[in-house]
Structure formats: C-alpha cells, structure tokens
Design an enzyme around this catalytic site. Sequence first.
Site, PDB file in Angstrom:
ATOM      1  N   LYS A 161      88.988  -4.971 -63.766  1.00 38.68           N
ATOM      2  CA  LYS A 161      89.650  -5.439 -64.980  1.00 38.68           C
ATOM      3  C   LYS A 161      88.696  -6.273 -65.802  1.00 38.68           C
ATOM      4  O   LYS A 161      87.780  -6.852 -65.203  1.00 38.68           O
ATOM      5  CB  LYS A 161      90.910  -6.230 -64.670  1.00 38.68           C
ATOM      6  CG  LYS A 161      90.793  -7.322 -63.591  1.00 38.68           C
ATOM      7  CD  LYS A 161      89.735  -8.389 -63.663  1.00 38.68           C
ATOM      8  CE  LYS A 161      89.730  -9.299 -64.859  1.00 38.68           C
ATOM      9  NZ  LYS A 161      88.610 -10.340 -64.769  1.00 38.68           N
ATOM     10  N   TYR A 249      95.306 -11.921 -66.521  1.00 39.11           N
ATOM     11  CA  TYR A 249      96.228 -12.089 -65.390  1.00 39.11           C
ATOM     12  C   TYR A 249      97.586 -12.601 -65.881  1.00 39.11           C
ATOM     13  O   TYR A 249      98.633 -12.205 -65.372  1.00 39.11           O
ATOM     14  CB  TYR A 249      95.648 -13.068 -64.359  1.00 39.11           C
ATOM     15  CG  TYR A 249      94.439 -12.528 -63.648  1.00 39.11           C
ATOM     16  CD1 TYR A 249      94.586 -11.628 -62.602  1.00 39.11           C
ATOM     17  CD2 TYR A 249      93.155 -12.894 -64.023  1.00 39.11           C
ATOM     18  CE1 TYR A 249      93.496 -11.120 -61.945  1.00 39.11           C
ATOM     19  CE2 TYR A 249      92.052 -12.385 -63.374  1.00 39.11           C
ATOM     20  CZ  TYR A 249      92.223 -11.493 -62.342  1.00 39.11           C
ATOM     21  OH  TYR A 249      91.136 -10.978 -61.707  1.00 39.11           O
TER      22      TYR A 249
HETATM   23  P1  NAD Z   1      78.394 -10.752 -62.058  1.00 37.05           P
HETATM   24  O1  NAD Z   1      77.606 -11.197 -63.234  1.00 37.05           O
HETATM   25  O2  NAD Z   1      78.386 -11.625 -60.845  1.00 37.05           O
HETATM   26  O3  NAD Z   1      77.915  -9.308 -61.601  1.00 37.05           O
HETATM   27  C1  NAD Z   1      77.643  -8.298 -62.520  1.00 37.05           C
HETATM   28  C2  NAD Z   1      76.714  -7.284 -61.904  1.00 37.05           C
HETATM   29  O4  NAD Z   1      76.399  -6.305 -62.899  1.00 37.05           O
HETATM   30  C3  NAD Z   1      75.377  -7.890 -61.451  1.00 37.05           C
HETATM   31  O5  NAD Z   1      74.999  -7.311 -60.231  1.00 37.05           O
HETATM   32  C4  NAD Z   1      74.391  -7.483 -62.544  1.00 37.05           C
HETATM   33  O6  NAD Z   1      73.067  -7.342 -62.078  1.00 37.05           O
HETATM   34  C5  NAD Z   1      74.976  -6.124 -62.957  1.00 37.05           C
HETATM   35  N1  NAD Z   1      74.592  -5.731 -64.314  1.00 37.05           N
HETATM   36  C6  NAD Z   1      74.210  -4.479 -64.656  1.00 37.05           C
HETATM   37  N2  NAD Z   1      73.925  -4.431 -65.971  1.00 37.05           N
HETATM   38  C7  NAD Z   1      74.093  -5.664 -66.449  1.00 37.05           C
HETATM   39  C8  NAD Z   1      73.924  -6.242 -67.735  1.00 37.05           C
HETATM   40  N3  NAD Z   1      73.543  -5.531 -68.800  1.00 37.05           N
HETATM   41  N4  NAD Z   1      74.200  -7.545 -67.869  1.00 37.05           N
HETATM   42  C9  NAD Z   1      74.645  -8.291 -66.825  1.00 37.05           C
HETATM   43  N5  NAD Z   1      74.804  -7.805 -65.584  1.00 37.05           N
HETATM   44  C10 NAD Z   1      74.531  -6.506 -65.394  1.00 37.05           C
HETATM   45  O7  NAD Z   1      79.896 -10.498 -62.582  1.00 37.05           O
HETATM   46  P2  NAD Z   1      81.201 -10.407 -61.685  1.00 37.05           P
HETATM   47  O8  NAD Z   1      81.882 -11.714 -61.705  1.00 37.05           O
HETATM   48  O9  NAD Z   1      80.885  -9.805 -60.394  1.00 37.05           O
HETATM   49  O10 NAD Z   1      82.105  -9.412 -62.568  1.00 37.05           O
HETATM   50  C11 NAD Z   1      81.921  -8.012 -62.518  1.00 37.05           C
HETATM   51  C12 NAD Z   1      83.242  -7.325 -62.856  1.00 37.05           C
HETATM   52  O11 NAD Z   1      84.230  -7.724 -61.916  1.00 37.05           O
HETATM   53  C13 NAD Z   1      83.830  -7.659 -64.226  1.00 37.05           C
HETATM   54  O12 NAD Z   1      84.493  -6.529 -64.741  1.00 37.05           O
HETATM   55  C14 NAD Z   1      84.845  -8.739 -63.919  1.00 37.05           C
HETATM   56  O13 NAD Z   1      85.892  -8.802 -64.875  1.00 37.05           O
HETATM   57  C15 NAD Z   1      85.348  -8.256 -62.587  1.00 37.05           C
HETATM   58  N6  NAD Z   1      85.895  -9.360 -61.771  1.00 37.05           N
HETATM   59  C16 NAD Z   1      87.133  -9.188 -61.256  1.00 37.05           C
HETATM   60  C17 NAD Z   1      87.700 -10.186 -60.508  1.00 37.05           C
HETATM   61  C18 NAD Z   1      89.060  -9.987 -59.909  1.00 37.05           C
HETATM   62  O14 NAD Z   1      89.603 -10.937 -59.334  1.00 37.05           O
HETATM   63  N7  NAD Z   1      89.612  -8.773 -59.975  1.00 37.05           N
HETATM   64  C19 NAD Z   1      86.996 -11.370 -60.286  1.00 37.05           C
HETATM   65  C20 NAD Z   1      85.717 -11.507 -60.804  1.00 37.05           C
HETATM   66  C21 NAD Z   1      85.172 -10.489 -61.564  1.00 37.05           C
END
Ligand code: NAD
Length: 407
Positions: A161, A249
């Site tokens: 999401k 949420y």
């Molecule tokens: P994060 O920044 O920790 O991870 C993102 C990943 O994408 C990294 O490994 C990064 O290297 C990679 N990536 C690839 N191309 C990129 C770019 N151009 N710029 C930045 N990063 C890039 O983020 P996250 O918190 O893991 O979030 C990732 C996804 O998960 C999002 O869609 C977020 O909304 C979702 N999320 C959901 C929940 C939930 O509870 N369902 C919680 C946190 C995050």
Amino acid sequence: MTQDHGITRRRLIEVGGTAAAAGLVMSGAAALGPSRNPVATGQPLPDGLTLPTAPPRAHLPGSVGFAIIGLGDYALRQIMPRFAQSERAHITALVSGNPAKLRAVGEAYGVPPEARYSYDSFAEIAANPAVEAVYIVLPTGLHAAWAERAFAAGKHVMCEKPMALSSAECERMIAASQRANRKLMIAYRCHFEPYNRAAMELMRDRAVGDLRLIRTEHSYRMGPTTPPQNWRVSRALAGGGPLEDYGIYGLQAALYLSGELPDRISASAYRPANDPRFAEIYAHVATQWHFPSGAAAQIVTSYASAGLNMVEARGTGGALVMRPATNYGGLTLALETGRDRRDLTPGDSEVQFAGQLDHLASAIREGTAIITPGEMGLRDLRLIEAIYAAAQSGRTVILNADATIAG
Ligand code: NAD
C-alpha cells in the site's frame, strides 16, 4: 468491497456540481509543484537489522514461491521474517539494486545465486518456474511499473500500500493483471489482523447502534530529511505524502467500519514554508466525509505532529475505540456502552502478515476471491484524489451514485 462491506454503488466524482472532476482531481499531488529527482537506489541494509542465521524451514507441498522486490526496511524487518509463519508461501527469489545486500540477504534466506536478480535482470524471472508471485515492497511511485513488469513475466502480484500514486496508474495495473490472467492483491494487512477483523464484525452486528461518527488519526513526527535522502518526502515517489503513506490506514478503517462510501468530501492540506521535509509533500491532511446514512468521518494524518494511531466509531448505542488501531502489534479494542467498557483481545496481531501471504496463495491455488484486490486499491486512490481536489478547491467534492468508486 462488495462482499465484505456491502458496497455496491458506483459513483462519479464531481467537484462542486461541475463535471470538471477529472482535471481537478488529477491535479492532486501535482499542485505541490515540480518534483525533484527520486532518491537513489541500492541503499545498504537498514540500520540495526539482523538477518536470520538459520535457513528457512522446508516449505509444504503446494506452497507458492514468492520473489521479493525491494529489500528495504519493511521487506526485511516485517515481511520476509513472517514467511516462516506462512503455511502456503515461501521466498524463492530476490530483486535488489544492491549486489552486496542481495548476496547477504540471499544467503540468510537460502535463495540461491541464480534466483537473485538485479532490477536490470528482472525480466529473466519469467523463466524461473519457482517464482509464481512477486511481492512489490518498493517506494510507491515504482509500484505501477514493477507490477506491469511482473505481469509481463507471467507472475501474480502482491503490491504494498498505497497501490500507486494515481487512479490512472491503478487502472493500468488492473488492466495488466487482466491481460496476463494473473492475480493482483494489495497488501492491506489490517484485513487479516484479528483486532480489525473483530471491529469489522462488531460494526456489522451494529454493536454501537446507528453509526454517527468515525474518527481516525495516523500521525508521527518525522525527523529532519529532504527529498533526495528519503523517498517518503519525494513527490515523484510518495505523491502528496502522509495521506498515501499512513493516513490510508484511517481511510481504510473509515470504509471497512462504516461499510459505506462517502457521498461528500471536504478537506484541508497544509505545507509549512521553509521546511525541507515538506518541500514536495504535505505535512498534514485532514478530511471530513459525509456518508449517505448520515454518518460522518474525520480522517487526520500528519508527518509533523505527536504520534498517534487511533480509530474510533461512535453510534447511538456506544463507541468502539482502537488505540493503537493499525500498528503491527500492541493493538487495543474497547467497546464502550454507557458506563460499561469491555476490553477485547480477539487474537494475536502477528498473524496478519502470514495471513495475507496465505490469502494470495489460496487465490492462486484454489481461485478463491481476494478480499483486498486491485479494485480496492483503485477505489482508495480515487478517494485520495477527491480529498486533494477538495483541499485545493476549498469546495466540497460530491460523489454521485452513478459512477466509479467501487471496490
Ligand atoms: P524503504 O526505503 O525502507 O525500502 C525501499 C526499498 O526500495 C529499498 O530497498 C530501496 O533500495 C529500494 N528502491 C529501489 N528504487 C528506489 C528508489 N528510486 N528510491 C528509493 N528506494 C528505492 O521503504 P519501506 O518502508 O520498506 O517501504 C516500501 C513499501 O512498503 C512502500 O510501498 C510502503 O508504503 C510499504 N510499507 C508498508 C507497510 C505496512 O505496514 N503495510 C509499512 C511500511 C512500508
């Protein structure tokens, strides 16, 4: 979602009674001004992360093999460890832009080198029959393109999401899923979480009487950062900001607890001057909804206020209070009627992660319906666009009964 909440009406978004909705709505996040370059890929392992030291347990026959795209914080800390609790899903491939991370995570999760893909070599995954589904855990602005690539490779898709940055992107993703004849599920984990499921059931059983008001708040104070450092403050990757990321949420809860779609939306969105965190995104979004039943919802989200994760539903006969409501764990659910307060403990929130994995696996194996399909993600992006349209125009957005916010 029709089967869950009895939502069957179709609506056309009109702003202030005019038919100019599409243009105004689509201008939502764009009204924030020009976007800078997205942040770079290939970040190292998140701070303080410990990878598993034991190989994963053998998976059961019939279990669905998943490739994880994006080895960031959420994938590594929350999703990947929870595959061990899944009956029907296991990790068979990884996709990352960082070779060192790919190697370290691949070794920890028993993913062989030939099933470790870079973003550039991703298309080769089509030839790997051990991968049946792809879990997209990338920044939001990359969801649509990677879903399309996964469908083109013949894989099913679990997408984090929010589904994408715009309803147009969501429509493209749904079309790609249909063309490929593959499943598309949005990882709305609260639909698999016992406290939220119990709250849905209590509301269906009219535990608070006639619903009058839903209030939700999802806020926290973000540390100092800038768009090049953090995708969450980059408009190209995060859209308008806290509403898509965290407020969604509360938006979801207002829908699944009321069982209705709003017919009127008003909103405000705030962006302080001279704060690099909010050079491209909003700091704070508040929206008020009117439902056809007469009930109202107030949904607030912020990246710049003291932390709160709360959902309340108040009716003629009592109130249902969740605080926190949608976190990974530690949730509370109370039913207040008159002077009575009943604290409910309907189960372990931990099951939500494996629950959503198993749900997609069942849909793939048995053809069962997905309760959080792409159409639900699309519905939510249409509502988000309507919220921004209301905030920008200062006018109430009217959602007519004859068009397309379904889901
Ligand atoms: P994060 O920044 O920790 O991870 C993102 C990943 O994408 C990294 O490994 C990064 O290297 C990679 N990536 C690839 N191309 C990129 C770019 N151009 N710029 C930045 N990063 C890039 O983020 P996250 O918190 O893991 O979030 C990732 C996804 O998960 C999002 O869609 C977020 O909304 C979702 N999320 C959901 C929940 C939930 O509870 N369902 C919680 C946190 C995050």
